[in-house]
Enzyme design. Structure first.
Site, short mmCIF file in Angstrom:
data_model
loop_
_atom_site.label_atom_id
_atom_site.label_comp_id
_atom_site.label_asym_id
_atom_site.label_seq_id
_atom_site.Cartn_x
_atom_site.Cartn_y
_atom_site.Cartn_z
N PRO A 1 0.79 -1.24 0.00
CA PRO A 1 0.00 0.00 0.00
C PRO A 1 0.82 1.28 0.00
CG PRO A 1 0.12 -0.86 2.21
CD PRO A 1 0.85 -1.85 1.35
N ASP B 1 2.16 -5.16 -13.89
CA ASP B 1 2.42 -6.47 -13.31
C ASP B 1 3.92 -6.64 -13.21
OD1 ASP B 1 2.67 -9.14 -12.61
OD2 ASP B 1 1.20 -9.85 -14.05
N ASP C 1 9.57 -6.39 -2.49
CA ASP C 1 8.84 -6.89 -1.32
C ASP C 1 7.76 -7.81 -1.89
OD1 ASP C 1 8.18 -6.97 1.49
OD2 ASP C 1 6.42 -5.80 0.98
N CYS D 1 7.04 -11.28 4.26
CA CYS D 1 6.48 -11.31 5.62
C CYS D 1 6.01 -12.73 5.95
CB CYS D 1 5.34 -10.31 5.76
SG CYS D 1 3.98 -10.56 4.61
#
Length: 613
Positions: free
Chosen positions: A312, A360, A473, A524
């Site tokens: 985000p 993408d 990430d 994560c």
């Protein structure tokens, strides 16, 4: 009608049979009305993690994942304010408002339900270190706000009168454990005769095994809870009570409304501060490992940096702030709405160096030989010059390639313009179905699955060697996020698919970064197959990559060795000496963070642009 009556009779007969077969077990209220969850895993995945971490360590990790961190981590926007000024403002908010209005849930368990702390009590808590500055070198702009828990809550149970209860979905419960309220869409079932303002216990419906081998809740929304052992998932809810609160609607109102708060939480198992609409533009709530990821990239003023999966926007804006908003941070995501979220956050923080595109990440490299790929603003001559400048081609060959590429670029752009003019002169036919669809959108809005509106520029990709630093990430299994009440959906196959997907993204990153640049990879998740295994793949596939030290170093070492699966597949991890060059954040460690992984790669000289690609 007769068929419906027969069906109803069969359902009633089944219910009565189950009711008679259900053993009436005497219950200890302290064992039922408490928070003591057990995280359920796919058996094969659990065996894999036990072999990776050891049984005792993995048991600690599983337990830690079911609980939120005991503090909130705040990143201060140093371009607008200082950490000292933010701490002072937060202290005033807590002193004046306590656990209501501005910051919900701060030590609220130490008060009676619905009451607020007086000013003197809040002042005492602030002086006792409720708010503190991070003492890690280089992270003095990070502020911690302490929470507390777990707490024992008195739900008012008596054997002849169980408490009124609201049963919520697992995702709703995870949000409540992080400090949110109970919203209408998250309510699955409710006791009868619940009226507005009633005090209710809040419990969780967690997915259970289904006959087909899958997982599901199996509760029809709106089910009435009787507080009896014949209730749906009565025994499965033992130890899954997350607090109590006051209803905003009656039972009928909860299931009639489509949005809004259903239950205002007054007593929580974990009391964590909520920063909704607090100091907008000055602070951003972010996990400590995510902040460390931006530091590992070590962005410098004037550089061109790519955030490949930016939504985000937390790490994107963190990078921009570390660069003092000087340079260019290109943030891409394949979702229109998520790109809008990045734009909104950048504007809120007052950042101007961030450029956003819808793209993408698997198609991030621009194809030079395609018309549509060349006739874009980011596959321009500026990017082409940067690519050639950063390549290892001889000067004569570089000039020759530059000339050819420039001619092809101009030809393709001209062709693109001619096509656009031709299409503009053509007559456009609009069918009746399109007209009806547009009228429906004007009446009802774009719909939940459509874009929110707003301009988002699409990208066809970027030229190789055109970025100084790249952050990947990567989308992952997210098995490090906390709190987590269920993990059974992941299988060995799905974990391998995550790893393969991430490798394809990493291949794109390697092509886009210039020689002498940096790639930072993060996830994560606690899954070694998405962390250490990718590092092994990167180092074995691209010989010009090498692991680099990270500053500051907060996390622990990576996993060394390998894992052999029953099907014969061998998953290789780090080799001795490499474990200290990565950062692995263990949710069961004293840092009390989410599960996270960071690897930093230095990019050496590429012998030719297509080596190993």
């Amino acid at each position: 009608m007769k068929r419906a009556r027969n069906l109803l009779k069969r359902i009633n007969k089944t219910f009565v049979t189950l009711q008679n077969q259900m053993p009436q077990v005497s219950m200890d209220a302290s064992e039922r009305y408490c928070y003591n969850p057990r995280l359920r895993w796919n058996p094969e995945v659990e065996d894999y993690f036990v072999r990776a971490y050891g049984p005792l360590h993995f048991a600690k990790i599983s337990e830690a994942l079911t609980r939120p961190s005991c503090y909130s981590c705040i990143r201060v926007n140093t371009l607008k304010c200082t950490s000292d000024s933010v701490m002072e403002k937060l202290q005033k908010i807590i002193i004046n408002l306590g656990p209501v209005n501005g910051i919900e849930g701060v030590n609220s368990s130490e008060t009676d339900a619905g009451s607020s702390l007086d000013v003197s009590e809040n002042q005492s808590r602030v002086k006792n270190g409720l708010i503190s500055k991070c003492d890690i070198p280089g992270l003095d702009y990070v502020v911690f706000v302490k929470g507390c828990g777990p707490h024992v809550i008195d739900y008012g149970y008596t054997p002849d009168k169980p408490p009124k209860e609201v049963l919520v979905s697992r995702k709703c419960a995870e949000a409540v454990l992080r400090g949110a309220q109970v919203y209408v869409p998250g309510v699955m079932a409710c006791s009868a005769h619940v009226e507005e303002g009633d005090t209710v216990a809040v419990s969780v419906a967690i997915e259970q095994p289904l006959p087909d081998g899958g997982w599901g809740i199996g509760i029809t929304r709106g089910t009435i809870l009787q507080g009896l052992q014949t209730d749906p998932y009565y025994f499965e809810r033992n130890g899954l009570y997350i607090g109590q609160g006051r209803t905003v609607f009656s039972r009928a109102g909860i299931f009639r409304a489509s949005k809004g708060i259903a239950v205002n939480m007054t007593d929580r198992v974990f009391s964590l501060p909520s920063f909704h609409d607090v100091l907008e533009g000055e602070i951003f709530l972010q996990n400590l490992p995510s902040i460390a990821t931006a530091h590992a990239l070590d962005p410098q003023k004037g550089e061109r940096i790519l955030d490949m999966c930016a939504a985000p926007g937390g790490k994107t804006t963190g990078i921009a702030i570390l660069m003092k908003d000087e340079g260019e941070v290109v943030a891409v995501d394949r979702s229109h709405n998520k790109v809008l979220d990045i734009q909104k956050l950048a504007a809120e923080l007052g950042l101007t160096c961030i450029t956003t595109y819808k793209l993408d990440a698997l198609k991030a490299v621009c194809k030079i030989d395609g018309l549509s790929d060349m006739a874009t603003s980011h596959c321009s001559k500026n990017n082409m010059d940067m690519t050639l400048k950063n390549s290892d081609l001889p000067r004569s060959q570089e000039n020759r390639v530059s000339s050819v590429m420039a001619e092809e670029l101009n030809a393709n752009i001209t062709a693109g313009e001619n096509v656009s003019i031709k299409k503009a002169n053509e007559r456009t036919y609009v069918g009746k179905a399109d007209i009806r669809k547009n009228e429906q959108i004007m009446r009802n809005g774009p719909g939940r699955n459509q874009s929110q509106g707003g301009r988002v520029e699409k990208s066809k990709g970027f030229l190789p060697n055109s970025f100084d630093r790249i952050l990947l990430d990567a989308p992952c299994s997210a098995l490090g996020l906390r709190p987590r009440l269920f993990a059974g959906e992941e299988t060995i196959e799905s974990l391998r698919n995550h790893g393969n997907y991430q490798r394809r993204m990493f291949d794109q990153a390697v092509q886009l970064v210039r020689p002498g640049g940096v790639i930072v990879y993060s996830t994560c998740t606690i899954n070694p197959g998405e962390n250490e295994a990718l590092v092994r793949y990167a180092l074995d596939t691209y010989k010009f990559l090498s692991l680099a030290p990270q500053h500051p170093r907060i996390g622990g070492p990576g996993l060394v060795g390998c894992c052999e699966f029953p099907d014969g597949y061998i998953e290789e991890w780090l080799r001795p000496g490499e474990e200290e060059l990565v950062q692995r954040f263990d949710p069961s460690s004293s840092l009390d963070t989410i599960g996270f992984f960071i690897a930093k790669f230095n990019v050496g000289s590429k012998m030719c642009p297509t080596q190993n690609l």
